[in-house]
Motif scaffolding. Structure first.
Motif, PDB file in Angstrom:
ATOM      1  N   THR A 280       0.825  -1.212   0.000  1.00 53.05           N
ATOM      2  CA  THR A 280       0.000   0.000   0.000  1.00 53.05           C
ATOM      3  C   THR A 280       0.859   1.262   0.000  1.00 53.05           C
ATOM      4  O   THR A 280       0.591   2.204  -0.751  1.00 53.05           O
ATOM      5  CB  THR A 280      -0.937   0.000   1.212  1.00 53.05           C
ATOM      6  OG1 THR A 280      -1.806  -1.142   1.130  1.00 53.05           O
ATOM      7  CG2 THR A 280      -1.786   1.265   1.241  1.00 53.05           C
TER       8      THR A 280
ATOM      9  N   ARG B 293     -11.694   7.246   1.903  1.00 52.90           N
ATOM     10  CA  ARG B 293     -11.856   6.704   3.254  1.00 52.90           C
ATOM     11  C   ARG B 293     -10.901   7.411   4.209  1.00 52.90           C
ATOM     12  O   ARG B 293      -9.903   8.007   3.781  1.00 52.90           O
ATOM     13  CB  ARG B 293     -11.553   5.198   3.282  1.00 52.90           C
ATOM     14  CG  ARG B 293     -12.466   4.336   2.389  1.00 52.90           C
ATOM     15  CD  ARG B 293     -13.842   4.149   2.993  1.00 52.90           C
ATOM     16  NE  ARG B 293     -14.716   3.401   2.099  1.00 52.90           N
ATOM     17  CZ  ARG B 293     -14.827   2.084   2.083  1.00 52.90           C
ATOM     18  NH1 ARG B 293     -14.096   1.343   2.894  1.00 52.90           N
ATOM     19  NH2 ARG B 293     -15.676   1.494   1.257  1.00 52.90           N
TER      20      ARG B 293
ATOM     21  N   TYR C  70     -12.155   3.256   6.814  1.00 49.73           N
ATOM     22  CA  TYR C  70     -11.351   2.212   6.161  1.00 49.73           C
ATOM     23  C   TYR C  70     -11.891   0.834   6.528  1.00 49.73           C
ATOM     24  O   TYR C  70     -11.911  -0.081   5.717  1.00 49.73           O
ATOM     25  CB  TYR C  70      -9.892   2.337   6.597  1.00 49.73           C
ATOM     26  CG  TYR C  70      -9.012   1.169   6.197  1.00 49.73           C
ATOM     27  CD1 TYR C  70      -8.488   1.064   4.908  1.00 49.73           C
ATOM     28  CD2 TYR C  70      -8.701   0.162   7.109  1.00 49.73           C
ATOM     29  CE1 TYR C  70      -7.681  -0.007   4.542  1.00 49.73           C
ATOM     30  CE2 TYR C  70      -7.897  -0.910   6.748  1.00 49.73           C
ATOM     31  CZ  TYR C  70      -7.391  -0.988   5.466  1.00 49.73           C
ATOM     32  OH  TYR C  70      -6.599  -2.057   5.114  1.00 49.73           O
ATOM     33  N   TRP C  71     -12.352   0.710   7.774  1.00 46.83           N
ATOM     34  CA  TRP C  71     -12.810  -0.579   8.282  1.00 46.83           C
ATOM     35  C   TRP C  71     -14.273  -0.808   7.940  1.00 46.83           C
ATOM     36  O   TRP C  71     -15.076   0.116   7.950  1.00 46.83           O
ATOM     37  CB  TRP C  71     -12.637  -0.655   9.797  1.00 46.83           C
ATOM     38  CG  TRP C  71     -11.206  -0.579  10.208  1.00 46.83           C
ATOM     39  CD1 TRP C  71     -10.584   0.474  10.832  1.00 46.83           C
ATOM     40  CD2 TRP C  71     -10.200  -1.577  10.029  1.00 46.83           C
ATOM     41  NE1 TRP C  71      -9.268   0.183  11.040  1.00 46.83           N
ATOM     42  CE2 TRP C  71      -9.009  -1.062  10.562  1.00 46.83           C
ATOM     43  CE3 TRP C  71     -10.208  -2.851   9.469  1.00 46.83           C
ATOM     44  CZ2 TRP C  71      -7.821  -1.788  10.554  1.00 46.83           C
ATOM     45  CZ3 TRP C  71      -9.042  -3.585   9.451  1.00 46.83           C
ATOM     46  CH2 TRP C  71      -7.859  -3.046  10.000  1.00 46.83           C
TER      47      TRP C  71
ATOM     48  N   GLN D 231      -9.726   1.655  -2.651  1.00 48.49           N
ATOM     49  CA  GLN D 231      -9.990   2.884  -1.912  1.00 48.49           C
ATOM     50  C   GLN D 231      -8.726   3.739  -1.838  1.00 48.49           C
ATOM     51  O   GLN D 231      -7.614   3.242  -2.061  1.00 48.49           O
ATOM     52  CB  GLN D 231     -10.473   2.570  -0.488  1.00 48.49           C
ATOM     53  CG  GLN D 231     -11.718   1.705  -0.426  1.00 48.49           C
ATOM     54  CD  GLN D 231     -12.940   2.365  -1.022  1.00 48.49           C
ATOM     55  OE1 GLN D 231     -13.048   3.597  -1.035  1.00 48.49           O
ATOM     56  NE2 GLN D 231     -13.880   1.565  -1.513  1.00 48.49           N
TER      57      GLN D 231
ATOM     58  N   LEU E 238      -6.671   6.616   0.649  1.00 47.31           N
ATOM     59  CA  LEU E 238      -6.525   7.250   1.948  1.00 47.31           C
ATOM     60  C   LEU E 238      -5.235   8.050   1.963  1.00 47.31           C
ATOM     61  O   LEU E 238      -4.325   7.789   1.177  1.00 47.31           O
ATOM     62  CB  LEU E 238      -6.443   6.230   3.096  1.00 47.31           C
ATOM     63  CG  LEU E 238      -7.561   5.238   3.337  1.00 47.31           C
ATOM     64  CD1 LEU E 238      -7.318   3.973   2.530  1.00 47.31           C
ATOM     65  CD2 LEU E 238      -7.636   4.888   4.828  1.00 47.31           C
TER      66      LEU E 238
ATOM     67  N   ASP F 215      -3.885   8.479   7.573  1.00 51.53           N
ATOM     68  CA  ASP F 215      -5.119   7.773   7.920  1.00 51.53           C
ATOM     69  C   ASP F 215      -4.943   6.263   7.793  1.00 51.53           C
ATOM     70  O   ASP F 215      -5.441   5.492   8.620  1.00 51.53           O
ATOM     71  CB  ASP F 215      -6.276   8.243   7.030  1.00 51.53           C
ATOM     72  CG  ASP F 215      -7.012   9.439   7.606  1.00 51.53           C
ATOM     73  OD1 ASP F 215      -7.082   9.549   8.838  1.00 51.53           O
ATOM     74  OD2 ASP F 215      -7.512  10.259   6.830  1.00 51.53           O
ATOM     75  N   TYR F 216      -4.269   5.844   6.748  1.00 47.62           N
ATOM     76  CA  TYR F 216      -4.056   4.405   6.550  1.00 47.62           C
ATOM     77  C   TYR F 216      -3.274   3.813   7.717  1.00 47.62           C
ATOM     78  O   TYR F 216      -3.666   2.771   8.274  1.00 47.62           O
ATOM     79  CB  TYR F 216      -3.304   4.167   5.235  1.00 47.62           C
ATOM     80  CG  TYR F 216      -2.908   2.735   5.021  1.00 47.62           C
ATOM     81  CD1 TYR F 216      -3.859   1.762   4.735  1.00 47.62           C
ATOM     82  CD2 TYR F 216      -1.569   2.341   5.117  1.00 47.62           C
ATOM     83  CE1 TYR F 216      -3.490   0.431   4.554  1.00 47.62           C
ATOM     84  CE2 TYR F 216      -1.200   1.021   4.936  1.00 47.62           C
ATOM     85  CZ  TYR F 216      -2.163   0.070   4.638  1.00 47.62           C
ATOM     86  OH  TYR F 216      -1.798  -1.246   4.469  1.00 47.62           O
TER      87      TYR F 216
ATOM     88  N   ALA G   4      -5.290   3.746  10.917  1.00 45.50           N
ATOM     89  CA  ALA G   4      -6.267   2.648  10.917  1.00 45.50           C
ATOM     90  C   ALA G   4      -5.624   1.358  11.391  1.00 45.50           C
ATOM     91  O   ALA G   4      -6.255   0.554  12.095  1.00 45.50           O
ATOM     92  CB  ALA G   4      -6.848   2.470   9.513  1.00 45.50           C
TER      93      ALA G   4
END
Length: 217
Positions: free
Chosen positions: A51, A62, A67-68, A126, A128, A132-133, A136
Motif C-alpha cells: 500500500t 476513506r 477504512y474498516w 480505496q 486514503l 489515515d491508513y 487505521a
C-alpha cells in the motif's frame, strides 16, 4: 503515525519473545494457533509495504475509521483463513516464521516512518492519506496483540495508549460509545466479539448489546 510504529514495534517484540512451544498454543482468533496468527501478521506487513508503495493522486475516499468495514464473525472456515493455516504449517520451525516476520515487519516499519503523512495511497479500491491508513492499522495491531496474548499471560500486552486509540477507532466504526465502566481492553474484546459480555456488562451496554459484535476487516 507515531502510534502505528509504537504499536507495531510492541507486537513484533512480543512475537520475538515467544518460545517454540508458544507457537502451538491457541490464539484469540477463532480456529488459529499462535503460529497461524503470526503468519497472518507477515501477510499484514506485506500489505502495508504494498500500500505504501502504491501512491495515487486521487482524492481520498476513506479515513482511519471508514477504512474498516463490519464483516461476518470469523468461523475459521474462510478460504483465506485456511490458506494462512497451511502457510504457517509450511514453516515447520517457529524460528523461520519469527525471522520472516522480523524481516518483512521491520521493512514495513521503516516504510511507515519514511511515508509522507499527506501522501495518498491506494488499497482495496480505496484511497486514503498515508496518515489515515497507518492510523487505521493501530486497531489491527492492537487487536492482534490481544489475540497473541489471549493464552500467553506471560507475554506483554498492548500499551494503554494503543488500547485507548483502538477503542476510539472501534467506537467510530460502531457509531456509539462503550460504557465508561468498560476498560479499553474489555471494550475491544467484547465489541469485536472476541468474548461475550457478562450479564452485568450486557446491562451496561443497553441497546448497544443487540448490535454486537462489530468484527472488522
Amino acid at each position: 503515525m507515531i502510534l502505528f510504529s509504537r504499536s507495531w514495534s510492541d507486537l513484533l517484540a512480543a512475537v520475538a519473545g515467544l518460545s517454540d512451544e508458544d507457537f502451538a498454543r491457541p490464539s484469540g482468533c477463532t480456529g488459529w494457533l499462535v503460529r497461524d496468527l503470526v503468519c497472518h501478521l507477515v501477510v499484514d506487513a506485506q500489505d502495508v509495504l504494498i500500500t505504501l508503495a502504491t501512491p495515487t493522486a486521487e482524492e481520498p475516499t476513506r479515513d482511519a475509521v471508514t477504512y474498516w468495514q463490519v464483516v461476518e464473525p470469523p468461523t475459521g472456515e474462510d478460504p483465506l483463513d485456511a490458506l494462512i493455516v497451511r502457510l504457517a504449517a509450511a514453516y515447520e520451525q517457529p524460528a523461520l516464521l519469527k525471522f520472516h516476520l522480523d524481516d518483512v515487519g521491520s521493512a514495513a516499519g521503516r516504510a511507515a516512518a519514511l511515508a509522507d503523512p499527506t501522501g495518498r495511497v491506494g488499497t482495496q479500491g480505496q484511497v486514503l492519506t498515508a496518515a489515515d491508513y497507518l492510523s487505521a492499522y493501530v486497531l489491527e495491531w492492537t487487536l492482534h496483540h490481544l489475540d497473541l496474548v489471549a493464552h500467553l499471560p506471560q507475554t506483554a500486552p498492548p500499551t494503554a495508549e494503543s488500547l485507548g486509540r483502538s477503542r476510539e477507532l472501534l467506537e467510530g466504526i460502531a457509531g456509539a460509545a462503550f460504557p465508561v465502566s468498560f476498560t479499553d481492553r474489555e471494550a475491544l474484546l467484547i465489541g469485536t466479539g472476541r468474548r461475550a459480555p457478562t450479564a452485568t456488562e450486557a446491562a451496561a451496554l443497553g441497546a448497544l448489546a443487540a448490535r454486537l459484535p462489530f468484527p472488522v476487516g
